[in-house]
Design a protein around this motif. Structure first.
Motif, PDB file in Angstrom:
ATOM      1  N   ALA A 164      -7.456  -8.714  14.149  1.00  0.00           N
ATOM      2  CA  ALA A 164      -8.494  -8.794  15.176  1.00  0.00           C
ATOM      3  C   ALA A 164      -9.856  -9.046  14.545  1.00  0.00           C
TER       4      ALA A 164
ATOM      5  N   GLN B  50      -8.865  -5.107  18.577  1.00  0.00           N
ATOM      6  CA  GLN B  50      -7.484  -4.762  18.243  1.00  0.00           C
ATOM      7  C   GLN B  50      -6.652  -4.693  19.507  1.00  0.00           C
TER       8      GLN B  50
ATOM      9  N   GLN C 285      -2.999  -4.820  13.115  1.00  0.00           N
ATOM     10  CA  GLN C 285      -3.603  -5.446  14.288  1.00  0.00           C
ATOM     11  C   GLN C 285      -5.120  -5.443  14.158  1.00  0.00           C
ATOM     12  N   ALA C 286      -5.678  -4.367  13.648  1.00  0.00           N
ATOM     13  CA  ALA C 286      -7.131  -4.263  13.501  1.00  0.00           C
ATOM     14  C   ALA C 286      -7.665  -5.299  12.511  1.00  0.00           C
TER      15      ALA C 286
END
Length: 80
Positions: A24, A31, A20-21
């Motif tokens: 993002a 995130q 996710q980071a």
């Protein structure tokens, strides 16, 4: 049942092997925002979805889908 945008996002991100980071960072958002988008817990603007999917090498396509025959809807409105 049709997949939600968040489910598509999760699937694409997973297929690309991104956290996710990482997703993002590519999209220029947090995130936490990715997490909220994937969970469906946020009503995001269309531009946000476009930006996120673009960062994951996907085009965002929106297609209207009539709930019933359009001719029937017009007749109902006229006769209504």
């Amino acid at each position: 049942a049709q997949a939600t945008p968040g489910e598509y996002l999760l699937g694409v991100r997973a297929k690309l092997g991104l956290t996710q980071a990482e997703a993002a960072d590519r999209a220029g958002i947090s995130q936490q925002q990715i997490q909220l988008l994937e969970s469906g817990k946020v009503d995001a603007r269309l531009e946000t979805w476009r930006r996120v999917f673009n960062a994951l090498h996907c085009d965002l396509l929106i297609l209207p889908k009539p709930r019933r025959q359009l001719g029937d809807a017009k007749a109902e409105r006229v006769l209504g």
